[in-house]
Design a protein around this motif. Structure first.
Motif, PDB file in Angstrom:
ATOM      1  N   ASP A 138      98.752  14.044 -24.745  1.00  0.00           N
ATOM      2  CA  ASP A 138     100.170  13.940 -25.091  1.00  0.00           C
ATOM      3  C   ASP A 138     100.506  14.877 -26.237  1.00  0.00           C
ATOM      4  OD1 ASP A 138      99.154  12.459 -27.391  1.00  0.00           O
ATOM      5  OD2 ASP A 138      99.015  10.740 -26.038  1.00  0.00           O
ATOM      6  N   LEU A 139     101.789  14.929 -26.565  1.00  0.00           N
ATOM      7  CA  LEU A 139     102.247  15.853 -27.608  1.00  0.00           C
ATOM      8  C   LEU A 139     101.688  15.482 -28.975  1.00  0.00           C
ATOM      9  CD1 LEU A 139     105.992  16.405 -26.591  1.00  0.00           C
ATOM     10  CD2 LEU A 139     104.004  17.824 -26.058  1.00  0.00           C
ATOM     11  N   ALA A 140     101.615  14.205 -29.284  1.00  0.00           N
ATOM     12  CA  ALA A 140     101.044  13.789 -30.567  1.00  0.00           C
ATOM     13  C   ALA A 140      99.577  14.198 -30.653  1.00  0.00           C
ATOM     14  CB  ALA A 140     101.195  12.285 -30.756  1.00  0.00           C
ATOM     15  N   GLY A 141      98.881  14.156 -29.523  1.00  0.00           N
ATOM     16  CA  GLY A 141      97.497  14.601 -29.506  1.00  0.00           C
ATOM     17  C   GLY A 141      97.372  16.081 -29.783  1.00  0.00           C
ATOM     18  N   ILE A 142      98.281  16.865 -29.199  1.00  0.00           N
ATOM     19  CA  ILE A 142      98.277  18.305 -29.475  1.00  0.00           C
ATOM     20  C   ILE A 142      98.496  18.547 -30.963  1.00  0.00           C
ATOM     21  CG2 ILE A 142      99.484  20.487 -29.080  1.00  0.00           C
ATOM     22  CD1 ILE A 142     100.145  19.471 -26.260  1.00  0.00           C
ATOM     23  N   THR A 143      99.480  17.859 -31.539  1.00  0.00           N
ATOM     24  CA  THR A 143      99.768  18.021 -32.966  1.00  0.00           C
ATOM     25  C   THR A 143      98.537  17.723 -33.806  1.00  0.00           C
ATOM     26  OG1 THR A 143     102.082  17.411 -32.565  1.00  0.00           O
ATOM     27  CG2 THR A 143     101.288  17.287 -34.844  1.00  0.00           C
ATOM     28  N   GLN A 144      97.816  16.689 -33.430  1.00  0.00           N
ATOM     29  CA  GLN A 144      96.592  16.304 -34.151  1.00  0.00           C
ATOM     30  C   GLN A 144      95.560  17.425 -34.169  1.00  0.00           C
ATOM     31  OE1 GLN A 144      94.800  12.748 -32.481  1.00  0.00           O
ATOM     32  NE2 GLN A 144      92.740  13.383 -33.145  1.00  0.00           N
ATOM     33  N   ARG A 145      95.500  18.191 -33.086  1.00  0.00           N
ATOM     34  CA  ARG A 145      94.466  19.227 -32.946  1.00  0.00           C
ATOM     35  C   ARG A 145      94.945  20.630 -33.305  1.00  0.00           C
ATOM     36  NH1 ARG A 145      89.499  16.812 -32.855  1.00  0.00           N
ATOM     37  NH2 ARG A 145      89.415  15.118 -31.310  1.00  0.00           N
ATOM     38  N   LEU A 146      96.176  20.772 -33.751  1.00  0.00           N
ATOM     39  CA  LEU A 146      96.682  22.109 -34.049  1.00  0.00           C
ATOM     40  C   LEU A 146      95.905  22.820 -35.164  1.00  0.00           C
ATOM     41  CD1 LEU A 146     100.556  21.785 -33.661  1.00  0.00           C
ATOM     42  CD2 LEU A 146      98.959  23.046 -32.207  1.00  0.00           C
ATOM     43  N   PRO A 147      95.403  22.120 -36.186  1.00  0.00           N
ATOM     44  CA  PRO A 147      94.602  22.844 -37.174  1.00  0.00           C
ATOM     45  C   PRO A 147      93.391  23.539 -36.548  1.00  0.00           C
ATOM     46  CG  PRO A 147      95.294  20.744 -38.074  1.00  0.00           C
ATOM     47  CD  PRO A 147      95.674  20.731 -36.627  1.00  0.00           C
TER      48      PRO A 147
END
Length: 552
Positions: free
Chosen positions: A43-52
């Motif tokens: 999901d999008l929140a998961g993508i945000t979590q892994r952006l670093p």
């Protein structure tokens, strides 16, 4: 021996409006990247979590495959609402948070717009199919049957069978180049174009930095609905559809790639130019003349910024001769085109498996991709050296694979969940049972294990991206002297006073060559398989390569 860099820093210079030119784009398939809520779907929140992590790769941008509201018959490429996020992926607020985080990390965000067709559950299609005289009656491609009741012509669907589906409400056929649940929009209707440009504006207003445009050459069809001619067997190319698919038996002269498309692309480019520093990346699904179409669609300053064809996404390996042939064709038909090259994406088997490459060969291919003139796309997990996952028939989700099994296994093998932690359940993808099984072989190559190993593929990719970002010659320079001699590929990249000589041994036997006249210094700290010359002599072992800078 490993080449050593003569550079003190690999920090890339600041990019302006043309950040996309020569840029590196990281594709994220949201269903399979990171599950944040335990439902087994990324999901999008998961993508945000892994952006670093993504930012640590040194790439310029991310491209996110569709996350719009959809019945998911084709996993998001069948859109029922262009202006909202499907609940399985989150909310518009989640998208805004993703955008804020990405921009804070210096990452551009490109989203995947599917404009050629909608879902049959989209309100536009629901209205269009009700009658032949409603306000949206001509928003989709409708046609009467032939006198014997058969479809109006011989066009075929990429997903198998005719490209026409009978509709009992209108007593007509509608066109679908993909699933029957993906009716094609009628771009000959100006209101359709306007509505889709409004969709693009909606996301531009939300701050996106560009679009990846799905099946960009499928927008228009022949208004006369002429049948496609047959394609001689010797000319059939399975780059767009598997060889077992009769789609390959036609020259798709009338069902796609129509001249009217150019004017719409110029309208789309004009819209994005209103917002500055945006980019449009088109997918050209054309087996016979993909490079030519790519050139047409990127010519000048009024069309797409860049496009990619399937030249390096097909089953034929990227041999030295193949690379030369592709660029010679590009120079012949479209010398001013700007290409975006990729070896893997969500539609084809991962290149390490597709071309049956050893680890050393993957090292070489990674550097080669990032050394060629054009922009570059990396697909999630490519930086780990992942091979195609083996998905059992009972676990298949892809309708394409289910239709043509077992000769063609579909696209699930490249879409299995990203592997983050070797020892964690589901390899760190999430707490719930994933929508596709996690590959045990891939889990052994997870991010955490590779982060801890300085010799791992992940660090090699980081070094290759860093080298590209540090060199204007590799990002934007001219490409000259491209030559194939057996398995040996050589060329130069030139930008101002910066001159680089690139040599790749794309075979299993040692290759020797004499360097061009000049003083050459090896580049590339951290590149596995890089070789330094001995004087003017360069000996490349199997899958060895060398990137050299010319001194004053």
């Amino acid at each position: 021996m490993n080449a050593q860099s003569n550079q003190t820093s690999l920090k890339p210079p600041a990019r302006g409006d043309d950040w996309w030119r020569g840029g590196v784009i990281y594709q994220i398939y949201p269903r399979s990247f990171q599950d944040s809520n335990g439902d087994g779907i990324g999901d999008l929140a998961g993508i945000t979590q892994r952006l670093p992590y993504v930012a640590s790769l040194g790439v310029d941008a991310i491209w996110i495959s569709p996350f719009f509201t959809s019945p998911m018959k084709d996993f998001g490429y069948d859109v029922s609402d262009y202006r909202d996020v499907d609940p399985m992926f989150g909310t518009l607020a989640d998208f805004d948070a993703l955008m804020k985080t990405a921009h804070g990390l210096g990452l551009k965000v490109m989203i995947d717009l599917v404009l050629s067709h909608t879902s049959d559950e989209h309100p536009w299609f629901k209205e269009s199919r009700q009658s032949r005289d409603n306000a949206k009656s001509d928003w989709f491609v409708w046609a009467d049957p032939q006198p014997d009741g058969t479809p109006p012509n011989n066009w075929l669907s990429i997903f198998g069978g005719p490209a026409w589906q009978w509709d009992t409400r209108r007593q007509q056929y509608y066109l679908h180049n993909f699933l029957t649940s993906q009716p094609d929009l009628n771009f000959h209707t100006r209101d359709v174009q306007d509505a889709l440009l409004d969709v693009a504006r909606f996301w531009l207003e939300r701050g996106v930095d560009g679009f990846r445009l799905d099946t960009i050459n499928f927008y228009f069809h022949d208004a006369q609905l002429r049948s496609n001619p047959p394609l001689p067997e010797a000319e059939r190319n399975a780059s767009i559809a598997p060889q077992v698919n009769p789609y390959n038996h036609q020259l798709h002269l009338y069902s796609k790639t129509q001249p009217e498309n150019i004017a719409f692309l110029e309208r789309l480019r004009a819209l994005t130019d209103e917002y500055g520093a945006r980019a449009c990346l088109g997918e050209v699904g054309e087996a016979q003349r993909g490079v030519e179409v790519m050139g047409e669609y990127t010519a000048g300053e009024k069309r797409m910024h860049m496009c990619y064809a399937f030249d390096f996404l097909e089953s034929q390996p990227a041999t030295a001769q193949k690379v030369v042939e592709v660029f010679e064709e590009l120079e012949r038909v479209a010398p001013d085109a700007w290409a975006c090259w990729a070896f893997s994406n969500h539609d084809v088997p991962r290149y390490a498996s597709r071309w049956n490459l050893s680890e050393a060969a993957v090292y070489a291919h990674a550097v080669m991709l990032l050394s060629l003139r054009g922009s570059a796309c990396l697909y999630q997990g490519e930086e780990l050296g992942l091979h195609e996952a083996d998905v059992a028939f009972e676990d298949l989700q892809d309708p394409y694979g289910i239709e043509f099994w077992p000769e063609f296994k579909g696209r699930d093998g490249c879409r299995t969940p990203m592997v983050w932690e070797t020892q964690s359940e589901h390899a760190g993808f999430g707490d719930g049972k994933p929508w596709l099984p996690v590959s045990a072989e891939q889990a052994a190559m997870a991010v955490d294990r590779q982060e801890a190993d300085p010799e791992a593929m992940l660090h090699h990719y980081r070094a290759a991206v860093a080298l590209r970002q540090s060199s204007e010659a590799l990002r934007n320079g001219e490409q000259t002297g491209l030559t194939a001699k057996g398995n040996l590929l050589t060329f130069q990249r030139v930008h101002g006073d910066e001159v680089l000589f690139c040599a790749f041994n794309l075979g299993n036997a040692e290759e020797k060559l004499d360097l061009p006249i000049g003083n050459w210094t090896p580049l590339g700290t951290g590149l596995r398989g890089a070789v330094a010359p001995a004087g003017r002599d360069l000996t490349l072992p199997a899958w060895g390569y060398s990137i050299l800078a010319k001194g004053a």
